[in-house]
Design an enzyme around this catalytic site. Structure first.
Site, short mmCIF file in Angstrom:
data_model
loop_
_atom_site.label_atom_id
_atom_site.label_comp_id
_atom_site.label_asym_id
_atom_site.label_seq_id
_atom_site.Cartn_x
_atom_site.Cartn_y
_atom_site.Cartn_z
CE1 TYR A 281 -15.65 -29.25 -6.02
CE2 TYR A 281 -16.17 -30.45 -4.00
CZ TYR A 281 -15.80 -30.44 -5.33
OH TYR A 281 -15.58 -31.63 -5.98
NE ARG A 284 -16.26 -25.83 -9.50
CZ ARG A 284 -15.83 -27.10 -9.40
NH1 ARG A 284 -16.55 -28.07 -9.90
NH2 ARG A 284 -14.69 -27.37 -8.81
CG PHE A 330 -49.55 -32.74 25.18
CD1 PHE A 330 -48.57 -33.71 25.17
CD2 PHE A 330 -50.79 -33.07 25.71
CE1 PHE A 330 -48.78 -34.98 25.66
CE2 PHE A 330 -51.02 -34.35 26.22
CZ PHE A 330 -50.01 -35.31 26.20
#
Length: 510
Positions: A281, A284, A330
């Site tokens: 993985y 790939r 703010f």
């Protein structure tokens, strides 16, 4: 100061800010902004003389907002707020963060909603232009009424208080101003609150972290491509048909980058008939993982661009209608969430990079000499480089815990929900720095791996990256101090040399 960027409260971009923060570029207030600033200030003076009740101008602050302040005490009130809010703790932030804070604050004031005198805003801009860097402790803000604590420390220098760096030397604020022939300010009604009541500490950190994260994207694709070749992976997973079938923008871009970087690779073509069906993985799925981070960065970029060009103080003055309104611009929640998201996305780039490093140094996974070194046993090679990467990735996992899910009420429960945005931004900065080191380690290991394919040419982009790395770091034949090599590759990563060389060969990377 050779160059200056004109600030007008709008169309202030990330690259402009980075030039100011890191490249010694100055700032200038636009004439249109000067006019709007003066109109708002005239209204403040008029209202004070009329005895109008205006938060922070003729009243106390936070839970003390019900306390009326006499006209005679309005100036003293402004000095007191700087003193009382200068409660910062810890090491001071770097110069680039402080310069970014000032530029962002001046750009906010250029919108003309603060009620500050033009003289005060010009004096603030002058700090950047003459290279006075206020000492700003990094801890103490909860990101509620903006970044009150760090902004107070910054503003102290304007009145000759606090501390600052000038030419690399730390001195009192009074000495810093004297050294640059600047007279200290005497603050007028409403100016103390207006100077400190904004999000510029967290946005400064967030902007610089985002800029560095965007730089990491391309390097992550380059490092993954080099590792792919070294581990004898296949390019087939980068086929555009795969990614168009799941058209996430970042995924498509990352796959295209890696396809072009590995183009014309003799290493990859040399094992085209091997029996392996699919790569791991980390090889790939690298476009899917990298691309998801890219898409996260795009979201963060949008939040930051809005915040960079916003009015974040309270109260806000509206010169056109001659009104003032109290609100909550703010509050740092948008930035807190964005910085937390950015932290997670950057940490994932380090996460997958470290797993590729492990595959590179592990002979059971790579088919290469153990730890990428000849004469293993006598030499440990890159064994501990992977340890270091693992340490940084583990630290990132702790730092990636979101700060924005926390809130501790402040100011006698008047400020009963706070963002913790400054904490999110500081953690994000640290995760970026850790990830730069991890990707530098992967680039270093991958370059060593490519050397083990002695007579086979790497892809167009990977070869270009390899050659830049080898221009600064030699092949490791026997053990040497690894931290020196890692630092050299990180420097190449930071200055863009690797990306430039790759793009010269394969075209611009996304």
């Amino acid at each position: 100061m050779k160059d200056q960027i004109v600030l007008r409260g709008s169309n202030f971009f990330l690259e402009d800010l980075v030039h100011i923060a890191r490249n010694n570029v100055g700032i200038k207030i636009s004439p249109k902004s000067e006019s709007r600033i003066n109109k708002a200030r005239n209204l403040i003076d008029k209202w004070v003389k009329e005895g109008k009740r205006i938060y922070g101008v003729t009243t106390g602050f936070g839970a003390l907002s019900d306390v009326n302040i006499s006209y005679a005490d309005t100036k003293k009130l402004q000095k007191n707020i700087l003193f009382s809010h200068s409660a910062g703790i810890g090491r001071h932030v770097d110069d680039d963060v402080v310069r970014a804070m000032i530029a962002l604050r001046v750009n906010d004031f250029c919108r003309g909603n603060s009620g500050l005198r033009l003289e005060t805003i010009e004096k603030l801009a002058q700090l950047v232009n003459v290279d006075i860097v206020p000492v700003v402790p990094e801890k103490g803000s909860v990101g509620a009424s903006g970044d009150l604590v760090p902004m107070a420390h910054l503003a102290l220098v304007l009145i000759g208080e606090g501390e600052a760096f000038v030419d690399g030397k730390r001195m009192s604020g009074a000495q810093a101003l004297k050294k640059k022939s600047i007279k200290p300010l005497t603050l007028s009604a409403g100016e103390g609150l207006a100077l400190i009541n904004g999000t510029q500490f967290m946005i400064a950190l967030g902007c610089l972290a985002l800029h560095d994260a965007l730089n990491l994207c391309k390097h992550a694709d380059i490092a993954a491509s080099m590792s792919l070749e070294t581990l004898m992976g296949t390019r087939s997973a980068f086929d555009p048909r795969i990614h168009n079938a799941r058209p996430h923008t970042g995924q498509i871009k990352a796959a295209d980058n890696m396809l072009r970087i590995t183009d014309n690779s003799d290493i990859i073509s040399s094992h085209g008939d091997c029996s392996r069906v699919q790569d791991a993985y980390t090889l790939r799925c690298s476009p899917q993982v990298h691309g998801a981070s890219w898409d996260a960065f795009a979201y963060v970029d949008n939040v930051i661009r809005v915040e960079m060009n916003s009015s974040t103080e309270n109260p806000l003055i509206f010169p056109e209608s001659e009104e003032f309104l109290s609100g909550g611009n703010f509050h740092g929640q948008p930035l807190a969430l964005a910085c937390d998201f950015l932290s997670i996305a950057i940490a994932e780039l380090a996460n997958i990079s470290e797993r590729r490093i492990e595959r590179l140094v592990n002979p059971q996974l790579s088919g290469l000499p153990a730890f990428l070194v000849e004469d293993g046993g006598l030499n440990s090679g890159f064994m501990i480089a992977q340890y270091a990467a693992a340490s940084l990735v583990s630290e990132n996992k702790v730092l990636a815990h979101p700060a924005s899910v926390d809130s501790i009420p402040t100011s006698a429960n008047k400020e009963d929900h706070v963002s913790m945005g400054s904490i999110a931004a500081r953690k994000c900065r640290d995760i970026v720095a850790n990830t730069e080191e991890v990707i530098a380690i992967e680039l270093l290991c991958a370059a060593q791996g490519i050397d083990l394919f002695t007579n086979i040419k790497a892809g167009d982009g990977t070869l270009a990256a390899y050659e830049v790395i080898r221009s600064r770091v030699d092949y490791m034949k026997e053990d040497r101090i690894l931290s020196i090599d890692i630092a050299k590759v990180k420097e190449l990563l930071k200055d863009g040399s690797i990306v430039k060389a790759v793009e010269n060969e394969v075209g611009e990377l996304y």
